[in-house]
Design a protein around this motif. Structure first.
Motif, PDB file in Angstrom:
ATOM      1  N   VAL A 145       6.326   8.388   1.143  1.00 58.36           N
ATOM      2  CA  VAL A 145       5.859   7.256   0.334  1.00 58.36           C
ATOM      3  C   VAL A 145       4.685   6.605   1.042  1.00 58.36           C
ATOM      4  CG1 VAL A 145       8.123   6.795  -0.694  1.00 58.36           C
ATOM      5  CG2 VAL A 145       7.487   5.671   1.460  1.00 58.36           C
ATOM      6  N   SER A 146       3.987   5.751   0.326  1.00 56.75           N
ATOM      7  CA  SER A 146       2.850   5.040   0.906  1.00 56.75           C
ATOM      8  C   SER A 146       3.331   3.959   1.870  1.00 56.75           C
ATOM      9  CB  SER A 146       2.021   4.403  -0.209  1.00 56.75           C
ATOM     10  OG  SER A 146       1.112   3.467   0.318  1.00 56.75           O
ATOM     11  N   LEU A 147       2.586   3.760   2.938  1.00 56.74           N
ATOM     12  CA  LEU A 147       2.905   2.701   3.896  1.00 56.74           C
ATOM     13  C   LEU A 147       2.925   1.336   3.205  1.00 56.74           C
ATOM     14  CD1 LEU A 147       3.336   1.623   6.794  1.00 56.74           C
ATOM     15  CD2 LEU A 147       0.841   1.657   7.076  1.00 56.74           C
ATOM     16  N   ALA A 148       2.143   1.186   2.135  1.00 56.45           N
ATOM     17  CA  ALA A 148       2.070  -0.090   1.425  1.00 56.45           C
ATOM     18  C   ALA A 148       3.425  -0.516   0.872  1.00 56.45           C
ATOM     19  CB  ALA A 148       1.047  -0.004   0.295  1.00 56.45           C
ATOM     20  N   THR A 149       4.340   0.449   0.701  1.00 55.78           N
ATOM     21  CA  THR A 149       5.660   0.130   0.135  1.00 55.78           C
ATOM     22  C   THR A 149       6.679  -0.260   1.206  1.00 55.78           C
ATOM     23  OG1 THR A 149       6.468   2.421   0.263  1.00 55.78           O
ATOM     24  CG2 THR A 149       5.224   1.795  -1.707  1.00 55.78           C
ATOM     25  N   LEU A 150       6.331  -0.086   2.472  1.00 52.64           N
ATOM     26  CA  LEU A 150       7.293  -0.351   3.547  1.00 52.64           C
ATOM     27  C   LEU A 150       7.492  -1.856   3.740  1.00 52.64           C
ATOM     28  CD1 LEU A 150       8.946   1.305   5.630  1.00 52.64           C
ATOM     29  CD2 LEU A 150       7.109   0.854   7.282  1.00 52.64           C
ATOM     30  N   SER A 151       8.735  -2.268   3.881  1.00 58.54           N
ATOM     31  CA  SER A 151       9.063  -3.685   4.041  1.00 58.54           C
ATOM     32  C   SER A 151       8.801  -4.159   5.463  1.00 58.54           C
ATOM     33  CB  SER A 151      10.541  -3.919   3.701  1.00 58.54           C
ATOM     34  OG  SER A 151      10.835  -3.481   2.390  1.00 58.54           O
ATOM     35  N   GLU A 152       8.690  -5.452   5.615  1.00 59.67           N
ATOM     36  CA  GLU A 152       8.502  -6.052   6.941  1.00 59.67           C
ATOM     37  C   GLU A 152       9.657  -5.676   7.876  1.00 59.67           C
ATOM     38  OE1 GLU A 152       5.973 -10.114   6.697  1.00 59.67           O
ATOM     39  OE2 GLU A 152       7.939 -10.257   5.999  1.00 59.67           O
ATOM     40  N   LYS A 188       3.491  -8.810   6.193  1.00 63.46           N
ATOM     41  CA  LYS A 188       2.756  -8.481   4.976  1.00 63.46           C
ATOM     42  C   LYS A 188       2.243  -9.782   4.356  1.00 63.46           C
ATOM     43  CE  LYS A 188       4.209  -4.937   2.541  1.00 63.46           C
ATOM     44  NZ  LYS A 188       5.024  -3.997   1.705  1.00 63.46           N
ATOM     45  N   TYR A 189       1.000  -9.761   3.891  1.00 62.90           N
ATOM     46  CA  TYR A 189       0.375 -10.954   3.329  1.00 62.90           C
ATOM     47  C   TYR A 189       0.300 -10.843   1.807  1.00 62.90           C
ATOM     48  CZ  TYR A 189      -0.921 -11.805   8.173  1.00 62.90           C
ATOM     49  OH  TYR A 189      -0.869 -12.015   9.529  1.00 62.90           O
ATOM     50  N   ALA A 190       0.950 -11.760   1.127  1.00 69.01           N
ATOM     51  CA  ALA A 190       1.015 -11.732  -0.332  1.00 69.01           C
ATOM     52  C   ALA A 190      -0.351 -11.939  -0.969  1.00 69.01           C
ATOM     53  CB  ALA A 190       1.984 -12.796  -0.834  1.00 69.01           C
ATOM     54  N   PHE A 191      -1.228 -12.683  -0.316  1.00 57.20           N
ATOM     55  CA  PHE A 191      -2.530 -13.025  -0.897  1.00 57.20           C
ATOM     56  C   PHE A 191      -3.346 -11.789  -1.276  1.00 57.20           C
ATOM     57  CE2 PHE A 191      -7.113 -13.769  -0.092  1.00 57.20           C
ATOM     58  CZ  PHE A 191      -7.363 -14.596  -1.175  1.00 57.20           C
ATOM     59  N   ASP A 192      -3.488 -10.853  -0.348  1.00 61.06           N
ATOM     60  CA  ASP A 192      -4.302  -9.658  -0.618  1.00 61.06           C
ATOM     61  C   ASP A 192      -3.553  -8.352  -0.341  1.00 61.06           C
ATOM     62  OD1 ASP A 192      -4.157  -9.786   2.110  1.00 61.06           O
ATOM     63  OD2 ASP A 192      -6.326  -9.768   2.454  1.00 61.06           O
ATOM     64  N   GLU A 193      -2.242  -8.469  -0.091  1.00 59.58           N
ATOM     65  CA  GLU A 193      -1.375  -7.318   0.165  1.00 59.58           C
ATOM     66  C   GLU A 193      -1.806  -6.507   1.390  1.00 59.58           C
ATOM     67  OE1 GLU A 193       0.125  -5.166  -3.365  1.00 59.58           O
ATOM     68  OE2 GLU A 193      -1.212  -6.474  -4.519  1.00 59.58           O
ATOM     69  N   TYR A 206      -4.538  -4.595  12.055  1.00 60.80           N
ATOM     70  CA  TYR A 206      -4.534  -5.157  10.710  1.00 60.80           C
ATOM     71  C   TYR A 206      -4.999  -4.090   9.729  1.00 60.80           C
ATOM     72  CZ  TYR A 206      -6.228  -8.019   6.789  1.00 60.80           C
ATOM     73  OH  TYR A 206      -6.467  -8.543   5.555  1.00 60.80           O
ATOM     74  N   LEU A 207      -4.275  -3.914   8.624  1.00 64.31           N
ATOM     75  CA  LEU A 207      -4.620  -2.916   7.629  1.00 64.31           C
ATOM     76  C   LEU A 207      -4.845  -3.564   6.268  1.00 64.31           C
ATOM     77  CD1 LEU A 207      -1.940  -0.147   8.369  1.00 64.31           C
ATOM     78  CD2 LEU A 207      -4.208  -0.410   9.402  1.00 64.31           C
ATOM     79  N   THR A 208      -5.925  -3.191   5.594  1.00 64.57           N
ATOM     80  CA  THR A 208      -6.148  -3.653   4.232  1.00 64.57           C
ATOM     81  C   THR A 208      -5.176  -2.948   3.296  1.00 64.57           C
ATOM     82  OG1 THR A 208      -7.757  -1.909   3.756  1.00 64.57           O
ATOM     83  CG2 THR A 208      -8.611  -3.971   4.706  1.00 64.57           C
ATOM     84  N   GLN A 213      -2.413   2.040   1.549  1.00 66.18           N
ATOM     85  CA  GLN A 213      -2.041   2.908   0.429  1.00 66.18           C
ATOM     86  C   GLN A 213      -2.414   4.364   0.700  1.00 66.18           C
ATOM     87  OE1 GLN A 213      -4.090   0.888  -2.790  1.00 66.18           O
ATOM     88  NE2 GLN A 213      -2.177  -0.006  -3.551  1.00 66.18           N
ATOM     89  N   ASN A 214      -3.318   4.589   1.638  1.00 70.61           N
ATOM     90  CA  ASN A 214      -3.747   5.945   1.957  1.00 70.61           C
ATOM     91  C   ASN A 214      -3.059   6.523   3.199  1.00 70.61           C
ATOM     92  OD1 ASN A 214      -6.053   7.216   0.294  1.00 70.61           O
ATOM     93  ND2 ASN A 214      -6.552   5.029   0.352  1.00 70.61           N
TER      94      ASN A 214
END
Length: 219
Positions: A145-152, A188-193, A206-208, A213-214
């Motif tokens: 899965v994408s790292l973007a989906t991983l929880s804190e 994780k920052y809710a403002f810009d994910e 720090y990751l955008t 997502q990549n």
């Protein structure tokens, strides 16, 4: 053994990747990927169609036939094995291997490629985490899965990189992120994910949202 031109092989490989991403491949998409005029694309598709490698219909697009897909997978196998060889045996960085492998992939001697595979220990993935087809063309895609989906606070292992442009790979190097890295989401920052992560228990960065997502992972 049927021989193909370098141009034909490049078309087959590109159609293969586009087809896996979106199904039927539009002529314009193929032209964009190959940086070629649409008229030239049409001429080549007609040629490949006559050879039984693609199914092509004007104004509709194309797909690979069974034989076309088999040839495309063979090219992908060669490319990824050479990438692995360049990275593991010759010390090329992961942002350098693609361009060199683009040239080496056109060496189609099956005995050489099989011996290269055996010499390397039958690797399952290339330096970017992409699966390497085996000698029969079988591809084993790991569940990820994408790292973007991983929880804190959760921890995972990096298995594959989506965007493999030299710029992205260089950025990941600077952040000490590579295939096999142990990565933990710190915040994780809710403002810009975007997110802060720690790699291998020592490197924090720090990751955008786009970058996370990549990066693909397994828990």
């Amino acid at each position: 053994m049927i021989r193909f031109t370098i141009s034909e092989e490049n078309y087959l490989k590109t159609i293969y990747h586009l087809q896996n991403a979106s199904g039927i491949v539009a002529t314009n998409d193929l032209a964009t990927s190959l940086h070629t005029a649409p008229a030239s694309i049409t001429d080549m598709l007609k040629k490949l169609s006559k050879k039984g490698l693609v199914s092509y219909k004007a104004y509709y697009g194309c797909t690979l036939t069974e034989s076309g897909e088999a040839e495309a997978v063979s090219i992908v196998r060669r490319h990824r094995l050479w990438e692995y060889f360049l990275s593991q045996k010759l010390g090329f960085s992961w942002e350098e291997v693609h361009e060199v492998a683009e040239e080496l992939e056109h060496i189609s001697n099956e005995k050489l490629i099989d011996k290269l595979d055996a010499f390397l220990g039958f690797p399952r993935t290339d330096p970017h985490g992409d699966p390497i087809p085996d000698a029969k063309g079988k591809i084993i895609q790991a569940r990820q899965v994408s790292l973007a989906t991983l929880s804190e606070k959760k921890v995972a292992i990096v298995t594959q990189i989506g965007n493999q442009s030299p710029e992205v790979l260089e950025m990941l190097d600077e952040k000490n992120i590579s295939i096999g890295s142990r990565i933990q989401v710190i915040k994780k920052y809710a403002f810009d994910e975007s997110m802060e992560v720690r790699t291998d228990n020592k490197h924090q960065s720090y990751l955008t949202k786009e970058l996370s997502q990549n990066i693909f992972i397994k828990n």
